[in-house]
Design a protein around this motif. Structure first.
Motif, PDB file in Angstrom:
ATOM      1  N   THR A  21      36.489  38.925  34.547  1.00 54.59           N
ATOM      2  CA  THR A  21      35.734  39.990  33.588  1.00 54.59           C
ATOM      3  C   THR A  21      34.415  40.338  34.258  1.00 54.59           C
ATOM      4  OG1 THR A  21      35.176  38.237  32.553  1.00 54.59           O
ATOM      5  CG2 THR A  21      37.107  39.267  31.455  1.00 54.59           C
ATOM      6  N   LEU A  22      34.193  39.487  35.107  1.00 57.92           N
ATOM      7  CA  LEU A  22      32.741  39.463  35.925  1.00 57.92           C
ATOM      8  C   LEU A  22      32.929  40.515  36.983  1.00 57.92           C
ATOM      9  CD1 LEU A  22      31.635  35.773  35.598  1.00 57.92           C
ATOM     10  CD2 LEU A  22      31.325  37.607  34.269  1.00 57.92           C
ATOM     11  N   SER A  23      33.928  40.308  37.956  1.00 57.24           N
ATOM     12  CA  SER A  23      33.887  41.098  39.292  1.00 57.24           C
ATOM     13  C   SER A  23      34.337  42.752  38.926  1.00 57.24           C
ATOM     14  CB  SER A  23      35.089  40.632  40.132  1.00 57.24           C
ATOM     15  OG  SER A  23      36.384  40.526  39.372  1.00 57.24           O
ATOM     16  N   PRO A  24      33.771  43.595  39.855  1.00 53.07           N
ATOM     17  CA  PRO A  24      34.158  45.023  39.609  1.00 53.07           C
ATOM     18  C   PRO A  24      35.801  45.095  39.541  1.00 53.07           C
ATOM     19  CG  PRO A  24      32.628  44.598  41.356  1.00 53.07           C
ATOM     20  CD  PRO A  24      32.992  43.226  40.996  1.00 53.07           C
ATOM     21  N   VAL A  25      36.200  46.073  39.041  1.00 49.02           N
ATOM     22  CA  VAL A  25      37.565  46.652  38.841  1.00 49.02           C
ATOM     23  C   VAL A  25      38.047  47.021  40.157  1.00 49.02           C
ATOM     24  CG1 VAL A  25      39.363  47.972  37.728  1.00 49.02           C
ATOM     25  CG2 VAL A  25      37.194  47.586  36.418  1.00 49.02           C
ATOM     26  N   GLU A  26      38.986  46.327  40.728  1.00 48.18           N
ATOM     27  CA  GLU A  26      39.770  46.723  41.932  1.00 48.18           C
ATOM     28  C   GLU A  26      40.585  48.102  41.597  1.00 48.18           C
ATOM     29  OE1 GLU A  26      39.232  45.398  44.919  1.00 48.18           O
ATOM     30  OE2 GLU A  26      38.116  43.873  44.376  1.00 48.18           O
ATOM     31  N   PRO A  27      40.230  48.945  42.498  1.00 53.97           N
ATOM     32  CA  PRO A  27      40.960  50.280  42.542  1.00 53.97           C
ATOM     33  C   PRO A  27      42.531  50.043  42.947  1.00 53.97           C
ATOM     34  CG  PRO A  27      39.826  50.239  44.424  1.00 53.97           C
ATOM     35  CD  PRO A  27      39.106  49.200  43.435  1.00 53.97           C
ATOM     36  N   SER A  28      43.420  50.789  42.421  1.00 49.17           N
ATOM     37  CA  SER A  28      44.694  50.747  42.696  1.00 49.17           C
ATOM     38  C   SER A  28      45.484  52.170  43.033  1.00 49.17           C
ATOM     39  CB  SER A  28      45.473  49.939  41.796  1.00 49.17           C
ATOM     40  OG  SER A  28      46.852  50.253  41.968  1.00 49.17           O
ATOM     41  N   GLU A 168      49.161  33.590  35.548  1.00 46.41           N
ATOM     42  CA  GLU A 168      48.839  34.757  36.822  1.00 46.41           C
ATOM     43  C   GLU A 168      49.464  35.969  36.147  1.00 46.41           C
ATOM     44  OE1 GLU A 168      49.851  33.631  40.883  1.00 46.41           O
ATOM     45  OE2 GLU A 168      49.351  31.562  40.475  1.00 46.41           O
ATOM     46  N   THR A 169      50.706  35.879  35.476  1.00 47.11           N
ATOM     47  CA  THR A 169      51.053  37.263  35.058  1.00 47.11           C
ATOM     48  C   THR A 169      50.298  37.664  33.966  1.00 47.11           C
ATOM     49  OG1 THR A 169      53.265  36.346  35.108  1.00 47.11           O
ATOM     50  CG2 THR A 169      52.928  38.375  33.872  1.00 47.11           C
ATOM     51  N   LEU A 170      49.583  37.116  33.274  1.00 42.63           N
ATOM     52  CA  LEU A 170      48.916  37.436  32.029  1.00 42.63           C
ATOM     53  C   LEU A 170      47.434  38.075  32.657  1.00 42.63           C
ATOM     54  CD1 LEU A 170      47.849  38.096  29.269  1.00 42.63           C
ATOM     55  CD2 LEU A 170      47.200  35.829  29.180  1.00 42.63           C
ATOM     56  N   GLN A 171      46.926  37.423  33.814  1.00 40.47           N
ATOM     57  CA  GLN A 171      45.793  37.909  34.456  1.00 40.47           C
ATOM     58  C   GLN A 171      46.167  39.176  35.186  1.00 40.47           C
ATOM     59  OE1 GLN A 171      42.808  36.456  34.135  1.00 40.47           O
ATOM     60  NE2 GLN A 171      44.055  34.764  32.857  1.00 40.47           N
ATOM     61  N   ASN A 172      47.311  39.142  35.814  1.00 33.14           N
ATOM     62  CA  ASN A 172      47.699  40.687  36.408  1.00 33.14           C
ATOM     63  C   ASN A 172      47.470  41.641  35.406  1.00 33.14           C
ATOM     64  OD1 ASN A 172      47.948  39.704  39.012  1.00 33.14           O
ATOM     65  ND2 ASN A 172      50.273  39.161  38.454  1.00 33.14           N
ATOM     66  N   MET A 173      47.972  41.379  33.926  1.00 30.76           N
ATOM     67  CA  MET A 173      48.193  42.515  33.005  1.00 30.76           C
ATOM     68  C   MET A 173      46.746  42.757  32.563  1.00 30.76           C
ATOM     69  SD  MET A 173      51.257  43.047  32.341  1.00 30.76           S
ATOM     70  CE  MET A 173      51.757  42.389  34.146  1.00 30.76           C
ATOM     71  N   VAL A 174      45.741  41.982  32.636  1.00 30.74           N
ATOM     72  CA  VAL A 174      44.266  42.110  32.438  1.00 30.74           C
ATOM     73  C   VAL A 174      43.797  42.938  33.406  1.00 30.74           C
ATOM     74  CG1 VAL A 174      42.070  41.169  32.352  1.00 30.74           C
ATOM     75  CG2 VAL A 174      44.001  39.791  31.216  1.00 30.74           C
ATOM     76  N   GLU A 175      44.014  42.767  34.608  1.00 26.66           N
ATOM     77  CA  GLU A 175      43.300  43.777  35.695  1.00 26.66           C
ATOM     78  C   GLU A 175      44.142  45.163  35.289  1.00 26.66           C
ATOM     79  OE1 GLU A 175      41.441  43.290  38.201  1.00 26.66           O
ATOM     80  OE2 GLU A 175      40.976  41.353  37.006  1.00 26.66           O
ATOM     81  N   ILE A 176      45.362  45.329  35.102  1.00 31.28           N
ATOM     82  CA  ILE A 176      46.014  46.626  34.815  1.00 31.28           C
ATOM     83  C   ILE A 176      45.102  47.269  33.595  1.00 31.28           C
ATOM     84  CG2 ILE A 176      48.046  48.025  34.098  1.00 31.28           C
ATOM     85  CD1 ILE A 176      49.704  45.765  35.359  1.00 31.28           C
ATOM     86  N   TYR A 177      44.906  46.517  32.748  1.00 36.10           N
ATOM     87  CA  TYR A 177      44.205  47.199  31.350  1.00 36.10           C
ATOM     88  C   TYR A 177      42.697  47.380  31.924  1.00 36.10           C
ATOM     89  CZ  TYR A 177      41.229  46.675  27.386  1.00 36.10           C
ATOM     90  OH  TYR A 177      40.162  47.167  26.408  1.00 36.10           O
ATOM     91  N   ARG A 178      42.111  46.765  32.673  1.00 38.35           N
ATOM     92  CA  ARG A 178      40.982  47.118  33.068  1.00 38.35           C
ATOM     93  C   ARG A 178      40.813  48.588  33.956  1.00 38.35           C
ATOM     94  NH1 ARG A 178      37.877  42.709  36.218  1.00 38.35           N
ATOM     95  NH2 ARG A 178      35.762  43.950  35.412  1.00 38.35           N
TER      96      ARG A 178
END
Length: 236
Positions: A21-28, A168-178
């Protein structure tokens, strides 16, 4: 991994759980492509959508129980001040007839809850012989029996947060949400397809947060999706 140490032991926490939640959102490119091909949108533009694991579902359930018990404590704090018979058996916190007594009593209860959080994380040691149940009864009376196990609820929530941080799976979901939030809208089909690719075969849940018109309130809807990774396999 980071190792977090405290009085009663230590735990390992994944770096992503700290910096997600601190680092910039990584583009995909995958996110961009799926969103471009998806014309479906949420019914309301300000709705938020996320897909998560069972850990996230259980956290929302525990949070629901916590809020319910806090509301019970607030209601009892107000009622107990008006019961002259019961007042003889509870701690006196202020002068008789104080119009703010209910608020003061509820804040005292919240202090007990905060101490549970600190104890659970090793930041504070519970005084020897002190029992949470007794302290609540002296503060709010016998009608506070539903609050007697608040210490166990807080312990479950803290342990559950630890599990979520290391999922780790939940953290991946958080990144998708962001990524979808940064794009300015949520496209359900694109979100689900990307989540399926990152779900590692786990059973998943969908959550949708909606604002209540003209009220400062939100409603959370959820749906059990099962193993959505199988949807991708079937399409192939």
């Amino acid at each position: 991994e980071y190792e977090v140490s405290y009085t009663s032991g230590s735990q390992r926490v994944l770096p992503d759980a700290i910096f997600c939640t601190l680092s910039p959102v990584e583009p995909s490119l995958l996110t961009d492509q799926l969103r471009t091909n998806d014309n479906e949108v949420t019914e309301r533009a300000d709705d938020h959508l996320i897909i998560g694991t069972q850990y996230l579902y259980l956290f929302f359930r525990l949070h629901q129980v916590l809020v319910r018990r806090l509301n019970i404590a607030k209601d009892i704090s107000s009622r107990v001040c008006k019961n002259t018979e019961l007042r003889r058996h509870i701690d006196r916190l202020t002068f008789e007839g104080d119009p703010n007594e209910g608020t003061i009593r509820y804040e005292a209860f919240l202090s007990l809850v905060y101490s549970l959080v600190e104890t659970g994380t090793g930041l504070n040691e519970e005084p020897e012989g002190a029992k949470f149940e007794d302290r609540v009864r002296y503060l709010l009376g016998n009608d506070s029996y539903e609050l007697a196990t608040m210490d166990k609820l807080i312990s479950h929530i803290l342990k559950h947060l630890q599990h979520m941080a290391n999922d780790e799976t939940l953290q991946n979901m958080v990144e998708i949400y962001r990524r979808h939030k940064l794009a300015g809208s949520f496209k359900p089909s694109a979100f689900r397809e990307e989540a399926a690719l990152m779900s590692e075969g786990e059973n998943m849940y969908a959550f949708q947060i909606c604002n209540v018109p003209k009220l400062d309130q939100k409603i959370l809807y959820f749906e059990y999706l099962g193993c959505i990774a199988e949807d991708i396999e079937d399409d192939e």
